[in-house]
Each structure stands twice: as C-alpha cells, then as structure tokens.
Motif scaffolding. Structure first.
Motif, PDB file in Angstrom:
ATOM      1  N   ALA A   1       0.833  -1.205   0.000  1.00  0.00           N
ATOM      2  CA  ALA A   1       0.000   0.000   0.000  1.00  0.00           C
ATOM      3  C   ALA A   1       0.865   1.252   0.000  1.00  0.00           C
ATOM      4  O   ALA A   1       0.563   2.241  -0.691  1.00  0.00           O
ATOM      5  CB  ALA A   1      -0.913  -0.020   1.227  1.00  0.00           C
ATOM      6  N   ARG A   2       1.956   1.239   0.758  1.00  0.00           N
ATOM      7  CA  ARG A   2       2.836   2.413   0.807  1.00  0.00           C
ATOM      8  C   ARG A   2       3.510   2.642  -0.538  1.00  0.00           C
ATOM      9  O   ARG A   2       3.648   3.786  -0.980  1.00  0.00           O
ATOM     10  CB  ARG A   2       3.885   2.184   1.895  1.00  0.00           C
ATOM     11  N   ALA A   3       3.939   1.574  -1.205  1.00  0.00           N
ATOM     12  CA  ALA A   3       4.597   1.723  -2.502  1.00  0.00           C
ATOM     13  C   ALA A   3       3.646   2.311  -3.542  1.00  0.00           C
ATOM     14  O   ALA A   3       3.997   3.248  -4.278  1.00  0.00           O
ATOM     15  CB  ALA A   3       5.132   0.369  -2.974  1.00  0.00           C
ATOM     16  N   TRP A   4       2.422   1.776  -3.612  1.00  0.00           N
ATOM     17  CA  TRP A   4       1.465   2.282  -4.602  1.00  0.00           C
ATOM     18  C   TRP A   4       1.071   3.732  -4.285  1.00  0.00           C
ATOM     19  O   TRP A   4       0.920   4.556  -5.212  1.00  0.00           O
ATOM     20  CB  TRP A   4       0.227   1.400  -4.643  1.00  0.00           C
ATOM     21  N   ALA A   5       0.926   4.054  -3.025  1.00  0.00           N
ATOM     22  CA  ALA A   5       0.583   5.435  -2.664  1.00  0.00           C
ATOM     23  C   ALA A   5       1.651   6.397  -3.156  1.00  0.00           C
ATOM     24  O   ALA A   5       1.341   7.481  -3.684  1.00  0.00           O
ATOM     25  CB  ALA A   5       0.414   5.548  -1.149  1.00  0.00           C
ATOM     26  N   TRP A   6       2.901   6.021  -3.008  1.00  0.00           N
ATOM     27  CA  TRP A   6       4.002   6.887  -3.475  1.00  0.00           C
ATOM     28  C   TRP A   6       3.965   7.037  -4.994  1.00  0.00           C
ATOM     29  O   TRP A   6       4.067   8.149  -5.525  1.00  0.00           O
ATOM     30  CB  TRP A   6       5.332   6.289  -3.016  1.00  0.00           C
ATOM     31  N   LEU A   7       3.810   5.925  -5.690  1.00  0.00           N
ATOM     32  CA  LEU A   7       3.830   5.975  -7.148  1.00  0.00           C
ATOM     33  C   LEU A   7       2.657   6.768  -7.716  1.00  0.00           C
ATOM     34  O   LEU A   7       2.733   7.291  -8.835  1.00  0.00           O
ATOM     35  CB  LEU A   7       3.819   4.553  -7.713  1.00  0.00           C
ATOM     36  N   LYS A   8       1.585   6.888  -6.935  1.00  0.00           N
ATOM     37  CA  LYS A   8       0.414   7.643  -7.379  1.00  0.00           C
ATOM     38  C   LYS A   8       0.413   9.080  -6.854  1.00  0.00           C
ATOM     39  O   LYS A   8      -0.620   9.763  -6.918  1.00  0.00           O
ATOM     40  CB  LYS A   8      -0.859   6.922  -6.957  1.00  0.00           C
ATOM     41  N   GLY A   9       1.558   9.509  -6.346  1.00  0.00           N
ATOM     42  CA  GLY A   9       1.672  10.899  -5.927  1.00  0.00           C
ATOM     43  C   GLY A   9       1.545  11.159  -4.454  1.00  0.00           C
ATOM     44  O   GLY A   9       1.579  12.310  -4.013  1.00  0.00           O
ATOM     45  N   GLY A  10       1.408  10.109  -3.649  1.00  0.00           N
ATOM     46  CA  GLY A  10       1.272  10.273  -2.209  1.00  0.00           C
ATOM     47  C   GLY A  10       2.621  10.309  -1.512  1.00  0.00           C
ATOM     48  O   GLY A  10       3.676  10.494  -2.132  1.00  0.00           O
ATOM     49  N   ALA A  11       2.586  10.129  -0.192  1.00  0.00           N
ATOM     50  CA  ALA A  11       3.805  10.191   0.611  1.00  0.00           C
ATOM     51  C   ALA A  11       4.740   9.034   0.248  1.00  0.00           C
ATOM     52  O   ALA A  11       4.310   7.891   0.087  1.00  0.00           O
ATOM     53  CB  ALA A  11       3.452  10.146   2.099  1.00  0.00           C
ATOM     54  N   ALA A  12       6.006   9.371   0.140  1.00  0.00           N
ATOM     55  CA  ALA A  12       7.008   8.361  -0.192  1.00  0.00           C
ATOM     56  C   ALA A  12       7.447   7.619   1.060  1.00  0.00           C
ATOM     57  O   ALA A  12       7.394   8.159   2.166  1.00  0.00           O
ATOM     58  CB  ALA A  12       8.222   9.025  -0.847  1.00  0.00           C
ATOM     59  N   PRO A  13       7.895   6.378   0.934  1.00  0.00           N
ATOM     60  CA  PRO A  13       8.538   5.720   2.074  1.00  0.00           C
ATOM     61  C   PRO A  13       9.733   6.558   2.532  1.00  0.00           C
ATOM     62  O   PRO A  13      10.425   7.175   1.712  1.00  0.00           O
ATOM     63  CB  PRO A  13       8.993   4.367   1.502  1.00  0.00           C
ATOM     64  N   GLN A  14       9.977   6.588   3.808  1.00  0.00           N
ATOM     65  CA  GLN A  14      11.112   7.351   4.315  1.00  0.00           C
ATOM     66  C   GLN A  14      12.411   6.804   3.730  1.00  0.00           C
ATOM     67  O   GLN A  14      12.530   5.604   3.471  1.00  0.00           O
ATOM     68  CB  GLN A  14      11.147   7.285   5.838  1.00  0.00           C
ATOM     69  N   PRO A  15      13.398   7.674   3.486  1.00  0.00           N
ATOM     70  CA  PRO A  15      14.635   7.218   2.836  1.00  0.00           C
ATOM     71  C   PRO A  15      15.293   6.020   3.524  1.00  0.00           C
ATOM     72  O   PRO A  15      15.824   5.136   2.856  1.00  0.00           O
ATOM     73  CB  PRO A  15      15.532   8.458   2.896  1.00  0.00           C
ATOM     74  N   GLU A  16      15.239   5.981   4.866  1.00  0.00           N
ATOM     75  CA  GLU A  16      15.908   4.893   5.573  1.00  0.00           C
ATOM     76  C   GLU A  16      15.280   3.535   5.287  1.00  0.00           C
ATOM     77  O   GLU A  16      15.956   2.505   5.359  1.00  0.00           O
ATOM     78  CB  GLU A  16      15.889   5.159   7.082  1.00  0.00           C
ATOM     79  N   VAL A  17      14.009   3.496   4.975  1.00  0.00           N
ATOM     80  CA  VAL A  17      13.319   2.221   4.778  1.00  0.00           C
ATOM     81  C   VAL A  17      12.847   2.025   3.347  1.00  0.00           C
ATOM     82  O   VAL A  17      12.218   1.015   3.042  1.00  0.00           O
ATOM     83  CB  VAL A  17      12.101   2.095   5.733  1.00  0.00           C
ATOM     84  N   ARG A  18      13.124   2.968   2.460  1.00  0.00           N
ATOM     85  CA  ARG A  18      12.572   2.918   1.109  1.00  0.00           C
ATOM     86  C   ARG A  18      12.924   1.609   0.402  1.00  0.00           C
ATOM     87  O   ARG A  18      12.058   0.936  -0.170  1.00  0.00           O
ATOM     88  CB  ARG A  18      13.094   4.112   0.306  1.00  0.00           C
TER      89      ARG A  18
END
Length: 901
Positions: free
Chosen positions: A719-736
């Motif tokens: 869910a976090r990955a798709w949210a980022w790819l669709k313009g939402g919040a990105a995973p934090q750099p440490e855990v991306r």
C-alpha cells in the motif's frame, strides 16, 4: 628531431614551482643534465620485454605533464617530460603505456637530443628505442602523444555527462588510475614503488574549471576559447594517486578542516552545491580526528572533494579526494542516518589513506595490505570516536565475520602475498581479506599490545617513512621497537598464511580455583580440506564472573597456553571485547549459559558468541537443529548485534529447495524471532527512536517481510509503494529500499512495471539505487525480470552494482544471479573492472546444478577481465563448499522444521 614543445606552454626549467608549496615543502631537486657523461661506446645488450613489472635500473625523479582535455571529445593530447637516472648504458627505455599513440619522442642529455622510435608491446608497455645508447647518468625523456577518454568504464581519464538544472554545458572529466590505469593517461612508471614529484598543466576550455592534487599557481588565457591551468609540484606520489578533474563545476567552500585550518572545497556538478551540507559539516571533524589520533599533521595543504558520478566509494588522491555522488550529495529530505553513516565512514577511510597509502605508500602491490588493512582498522576507530551513538564496533563485528567466512575457504589467500601479474593486482585490490582481515588482525594485535603502545608504533612508522615507501618489515620493526617484538611476531603468523585458528579451552577446578588450558587448531568448515600444518600466535583475553564483578585474564597463545583464575566460574567467555581473530569453540551447554547471562557480556561480545555459534554449524561441531534451538535465547536481549548476527546466520541457510511445508515453517521461525520487534518499530521513524532503532528497522522489515513472509507487513508495504507511485507520501529514505522489496514480495507484476517506469523518470542516484535493488528481488514463476532487463540493455552493469551488492548475502538470490551470468556472460564488461570481478565471485552462490554451466560459460568472459579467472575460481570453490555444508546440515534442518510444521 626537434624538441617537442607546445605553443601554449612555457619550456620546463624556465619557471620554478614550489614542491607542494601549501605544505611548506622545498622545491624538488632536479638532475643536472648538463653534466651528464658522454654516451657509452659499446652498445648495450637488448633487454627482454617486461611482462608485469618494469625492468630495474631506470629511475624517474620528476614528471611534468601537459594535457589538453575536452569532455566532449573521445580523445585527448598530452606531452610528458620525465627526468630519469640511468644505471648503465641503455638503448631501450621501457615505460608503462596503454592505448597511447606516441607521435614524437626523444631523450635529452645536456644539450644533446637523441631521437627515439616508440613501440607498443602488448597492452601495457611502451619501448622507447634510442638512436644510440645513453647512460649511465641523468637524462630527460620527452614525448608527445594522443590517448582515449573512456566513456564506459571509470578507469584512466573518463568522462560523464550530467545535465544541470538549466541544461547547458554538461560534460565532465574525471580520473581513476588505481591500480594500473595511469598508463592510459601518460607514459609513466605505473607502479607504487616509483614515488616522485609531479607537475601538471591542463589546457581546458575557457568556461571550464580544472583541479588537481595541488593548488593552481596561475592561468594563461588565450583568445581561442581555451586556457592553461598550471599546478604546483606535488609531494612525492606514485602514479596511481595523481588526479585531476575538468568541467563546469560549482565550487562550494566548506569550513576549514582539522587542527591546521586546511582549506576545504567541494567540486560538484553545476547546480548541486546545496546537497553538500552534511559533507561540509562532518569532513572537518574527520580531518581533526585523524590528526588528533595520529599526531601527524594533515600532509597535503588543501582538500578539494571532487564529487564523482556512479560511485558509492571514494579514492584517496592527495589534495583531491574523490567521493561518490550518492555518498556526498544528499538532497533535502534524504539525509537519513544510513546516508550519514555511509559518508562519514567512507570519508574516514579515504582520508585515512592520506597517512596510510599516500604519505607512506606501499612499496609494491605485494604490500598493499599496509594501505588497505591498516586504513580499514583506522577508519573503524575514527568513525566510532566521531559518533559513539552509532555503535560502530557492532558493524566492525560484521566485517570481521565476513573476513572469517572468506578466510575459511579452500582458496583463501594470505593478507600479504606475492603479486606476479596485473590479474593478481586486480584480485588483491578488491579482496575483502586485504581490507577486513587486515583490519581485524590489526585490532587484535593492538588489543594484545595495548592501545597506547600500538599508537606509538604507528606514529613511528609514519614519521620514519614519510614521503617514501613502506614495507611489512618496516612496519613490524616499528611494532618491535615499542613492545619488544611479541606483537610483530604474532602478526606475521597471520600475514603470511591463510586461514584462522579455532581456540579450545579445557577447564579444571581445584580448591576453588580454575585452570584453563588453551589449545588451537585450524578452523575447518565442512567441505574444506584440512591444512597439513598451520598454527598462529595470538593474544587471548578470558572474561569470567568473580563474585558480583567480572574479571579478565590475558595471555599470548602459541601451540598451547594456560591461564589460572581466582575462582571456579560458571562460565568463561573466550574472547573479551570480541577483539580476537579466531573462532572460539563452545559446546551447546556452554553457549546456553553464555546467552542466559544478563548484563555481564557487552553487546558485541554477545554478537561475537553468535558468530561462534554460526561457525560451529559451519564445521558441523553443532548440528543445525541445536543451533536453531538457541536462537530465541540469543535475540531475547533485543540488541542490534544480536539482530544482525542472527540475520546473517539465517541468510546463510539454503531453503529454496525445501518442500513447501518446511519453507513455511522456516518463515514462521523468522516471524517468531523478529515479528513482534518489527511490528513495534513500524514502517516509519518516530520521535525518540534510537540510532539502533533506525539501523535495524529496515533490516527487520526486509527480513520479516521477505524471508518471514509476514502477510500484514507485505500488505502495508504494498500500500505504501502504490501510494508513493500515485503521488502520495514516499517511504522514508531509511526504509525505502526495504519497503519496496517487501511490497514486491507479494508477487505483483504491475507494481514491478510501475517501479520500472519510475526508474526511467528518476534522477536522484540514491533513489535509483533503491528502486533497482528492490526490483532485483522480484521473482515471477522462477523468473527474475530485473535480470532480464539487464540482459536487454535497460541498465548498464555499473548502474546495477548496488543491486547485487545489496543482495549478495542471500543464497537464493545469489544462486539466481550466478545462473543469470552463466547464461548471459556477454553483460560482463571486459578489461579492468572491479564490478565485473565481483559478479564472478558472489559470495553466497550455492547451487550444485549450475556450477558446471557457470564454469564453462563464465570462463570465456573471465579470461577477458584482469583478475577474472581468479575471481571465478574463488566463487566456484566457495559454492562447492557451501553445497557440502548444506548437504551435511540438511537432515538436521529438516528435522527441526518438520517438528514445527
């Protein structure tokens, strides 16, 4: 033949440049060529062509280089003047030179000029055949030539195009000469033992900047759109440390560095200056920490940091440090703890070389451990002093474990060994035995001698050999002066033979006191032939409880030793402080007692015992089911060292070909060990997180999400990955990287394609590396689509390196990668390529079904790489040993998992 002079450069000798003026050095002495004797009448006997090292008897004393460099061109032009001393009459002078077209050459002796015909011999040598014999005495070789600018590999003089924020001029030139690519830039004596002053003059476009090891002494502007930048003489340097960069750089001035206010600048691609903020903060502290510990001032007067593309490493050019862009340029919002740790530790390593490698240079490649082993030890010490909250000794423990695993292989090589070819050099430069074992043994000897005594020996070595070459004998002599020779004698036993000892302890109690008798034997994992005769001398410190306290007793162990204790303790730790480079042998009951101890063992001591537990399974001293039985007690303390040590142990177990029920049982074991801790940490950093939390969070997300197949964690990550790819919040750099890898573990082909599309849009190198590394983990019906994209040319091999490095510890992935290279050897670049050699010796390759194919197919590609066949042989040897260990462990593993279905 006329003297070769450029119309844009004054004649050498008509101007004086101070030798490293910024460091207060006097001008370099120049040979008095006018007083040279007349040529000998008898022609000298012809010398055979060299095969690796240049023949002795011709010594350079100074080198002056003029280059015309244009980042938009595939070639460059150059002129060299090399002051020489000939030991006898010679009619042929041999120099190193590769891919150079020498247009004119002659040798000057006094007022005489003797023409020379030039022959290229093989791929590495140039023969300057003189019209008449010359020598003995001083002479000057003068040559004009053309060379190639590399656009594919990062070797010699190479170029990189990078678009700035507003486009425009985007071409940059960099250099990388280690170990033997200076010969691609100029005819020279391309071996570390030839250490001389250098003077550079760079002709570049008027709109470009040029930087080199030393400060510029002036510029000559011309009306044709070019300029010439002149540089001061260097302190004595070997060819591989000469460096320069050219292009439309932005220059960012940092705060003065160290105890002597050394000027600091960052040379960055246009428009990227603000991304150096963290580097500018920490680099001065690193210089100061090195000066404080070594008590020898920073040697090179100025410090320019050239930010080079496509590299997560660095190179220790004096005065012109090369540091990789993903390390150094950290965009706003990307300044994670891991990025800070990576830059600080790598920079401590490269700057440490200014003392171990640059000020004192290994006399030959045989001695390169003096550069890399000592400097890796120093880098670890300095990083820990700079940032104690990072707990750097926990990381050091993992590097020692890596060295021990490699050192236990049948093809393990000594730290110090004879180098007989360029292939050997390439294998040596990238060998983790050189770095990690060299550092671990140094730390052990320091522990045995005492830190203050060892530090005095280091300073003695540096001051005795400053601006010259160092040897193992010289280093050990410095140790001997300070401690009488005990440490030096012990260190030599680890330098000159491969392998490592296994320490056994027999304890007896009498009258309330214990005697511990220590013996050693070589540590031999399953699948490795036992060596016929091998022993070491090393310090051992025991730790044990005495009343409410703990005490330690130390001795030096040869074939045997005994230590008397003042009590009969319930447990004895065989490696206080985890300082030893040996395996400690415990039985299962002893291990259980050690893991049950509360508070008496330090974190790294517990982690070291886990490594010994893992080693016991490698040698089949403990069956694997007994090892796995102990893991819940190991991780009960929740420490970072326990997490990382157990993670390494689990990743070394081959589970790919287990029946599905056993694979599910193994995944449940992973969740049982780490699931609760991972859920408590979550996917995002929180206020109040410790540095340990920030370090282990991505490790646990990856472990529990992929190996543990945790369904909730996979759903959250997806869910976090798709949210980022669709313009939402990105995973934090440490855990991306971890979040994207776990998201792909759910088997979503559309997510893989979406990440592939993001790669094509992304410009930040750190984000690109995370995307590619995550994509490399994705498997679909036995296929690895990332590898297929590599075969299709979507990625260059050097861009894929972080993906392979990030996953090399996983047996299943490593097997897939090796199988891919065996069927697609064409993707491996030929020539001098550290990356290519890495791909040939993936350390966890463990697949019997593909070994014959790998040997057959990859052998052809390996022969095209310097060091390639050696790397392939090592990879295949470790694979055979891994297969043997897994076969020996299989029954115990299945027994353990069957009971937990």
């Amino acid at each position: 033949m006329r003297a070769i002079r450029s119309s844009h450069t004054p004649v050498a000798g008509l101007f004086v440049v101070a030798l490293a003026a910024c460091a207060g050095q006097p001008p370099a002495p120049r040979p008095n060529v006018a007083s040279a004797p007349a040529p000998a009448s008898a022609p000298p006997a012809p010398e055979p062509a060299p095969t690796f090292r240049l023949p002795p008897g011709v010594h350079p004393t100074h080198m002056e280089v003029r280059l015309t460099l244009d980042p938009s061109k595939d070639t460059f032009t150059g002129e060299v003047e090399i002051d020489l001393v000939l030991d006898k009459p010679r009619q042929t002078l041999w120099l190193d030179g590769s891919d150079l077209d020498v247009k004119e050459a002659h040798v000057a002796v006094g007022s005489r000029q003797v023409p020379s015909r030039v022959r290229a011999v093989g791929t590495d040598f140039l023969a300057f055949d003189l019209a008449e014999p010359l020598g003995p005495g001083p002479a000057k070789l003068i040559a004009a030539y053309q060379g190639k600018v590399d656009a594919v590999q990062t070797q010699g003089i190479y170029r990189q195009d990078e678009a700035g924020p507003s486009g425009g001029d985007r071409g940059y030139i960099y250099t990388m000469f280690e170990p033997s690519s200076a010969r691609r830039a100029f005819p020279c004596f391309d071996e570390p033992g030839y250490k001389i002053p250098w003077r550079l003059h760079l002709r570049v476009r008027a709109g470009h900047s040029a930087f080199a090891n030393t400060p510029a002494t002036g510029e000559e502007q011309s009306t044709d759109g070019w300029k010439i930048v002149h540089f001061a003489d260097t302190r004595p340097l070997p060819s591989y440390l000469v460096a320069f960069v050219v292009g439309p750089f932005d220059t960012v001035t940092g705060p003065p560095a160290g105890n002597h206010a050394t000027p600091l600048r960052f040379l960055v691609p246009r428009g990227r200056g603000p991304e150096t903020r963290y580097a500018a903060e920490v680099t001065p502290r690193i210089v100061k920490a090195l000066e404080d510990y070594l008590t020898v001032p920073y040697p090179y007067g100025k410090l320019d940091v050239a930010v080079v593309p496509r590299s997560w490493g660095g190179m220790e050019h004096p005065g012109l440090l090369a540091m990789g862009q993903p390390l150094t340029l950290i965009a706003p919002g990307e300044q994670s703890l891991q990025r800070r740790m990576d830059y600080t530790n790598t920079t401590a390593h490269e700057l440490g070389h200014y003392w171990f490698g640059d000020l004192v240079t290994a006399a030959s490649w045989d001695e390169i451990w003096l550069n890399e082993g000592l400097d890796t030890w120093l880098e670890q010490k300095i990083t820990d002093r700079l940032e104690p909250s990072w707990k750097w000794p926990v990381y050091v423990l993992s590097t020692k474990e890596t060295a021990m695993r490699l050192d236990a292989s049948s093809l393990a090589r000594p730290i110090r060994r004879t180098i007989a070819s360029t292939n050997d050099v390439m294998g040596f430069i990238g060998d983790l035995i050189t770095y990690y074992k060299g550092a671990a043994v140094t730390r052990m000897i320091e522990h045995g001698m005492g830190e203050a005594v060892f530090q005095r020996a280091l300073v003695r070595y540096l001051t005795d050999h400053a601006d010259a070459s160092g040897t193992t004998d010289g280093f050990l002599a410095a140790l001997g002066v300070e401690d009488g020779g005990v440490g030096a004698a012990a260190m030599r036993t680890f330098l000159d033979q491969p392998g490592l000892p296994e320490l056994h302890a027999a304890r007896t109690c009498d009258g309330g006191r214990a005697r511990v008798v220590l013996t050693q034997q070589p540590f031999v994992p399953v699948g490795v032939p036992a060596p016929s005769s091998r022993s070491w001398k090393f310090p051992v410190c025991l730790k044990y409880p005495s009343g409410a306290d703990t005490k330690s007793r130390c001795t030096w162990v040869g074939d045997t030793a005994a230590i008397d204790l003042d009590t009969c303790p319930p447990w004895v730790l065989l490696d206080e402080g985890a300082a030893g480079y040996y395996r400690a042998r415990y039985d299962k009951a002893e291990l259980a007692r050690l893991f049950s101890v509360k508070g008496a063992l330090s974190e790294i001591e517990r982690g070291s015992v886990v490594s010994d537990l893992d080693a016991a399974s490698q040698s089949n001293a403990l069956p694997l089911d007994d090892v796995l039985d102990l893991l819940p007690a190991v991780v009960a303390d929740g420490s970072r060292a326990s997490v990382e040590s157990v993670t390494s142990l689990l990743q070394g177990i081959a589970t790919d070909d287990l029946p599905p029920a056993e694979q599910k049982a193994f995944a449940r074991l992973v969740r049982r060990l780490f699931g609760a801790r991972t859920r408590a940490l979550g996917l995002d950093a929180k206020p109040g997180d410790s540095d340990d939390d920030r370090v282990v969070r991505p490790e646990l997300i990856d472990l529990v999400g992929r190996m543990g197949a945790d369904p909730d964690l996979r759903a959250q990550a997806k869910a976090r990955a798709w949210a980022w790819l669709k313009g939402g919040a990105a995973p934090q750099p440490e855990v991306r990287r971890a979040v994207l890898s776990v998201a792909l573990a759910a088997g979503d082909a559309s997510l893989f394609e979406a990440l592939h599309a993001q790669v094509k849009r992304e410009t930040d190198q750190a984000v690109l590396d995370d995307l590619r590394t995550a994509m490399a983990t994705y498997e679909e019906g036995g296929r690895r689509p990332f590898l297929e994209l590599l075969a299709q040319g979507d990625f260059q091999m050097r861009d894929a390196t972080p993906a392979f490095v990030g996953l090399m510890n996983e047996i299943g992935w490593s097997n897939a990668a090796f199988r891919f290279f065996a069927t697609h050897p064409e993707v491996l670049p030929p020539g001098r390529s550290d990356d290519a050699m890495f791909f040939l010796k993936l350390d966890t390759f463990c697949d019997a079904s593909v070994m014959a194919l790998a040997d057959q197919k990859l052998r052809v590609a390996a022969k095209k790489m310097e060091g390639g066949e050696t790397a392939l042989d090592e990879g295949l040897a470790r694979a055979r040993e891994c297969v043997a260990r897994n076969a020996a462990q299989r029954a115990a593993l299945e027994r353990f998992l069957a009971a937990r279905r």
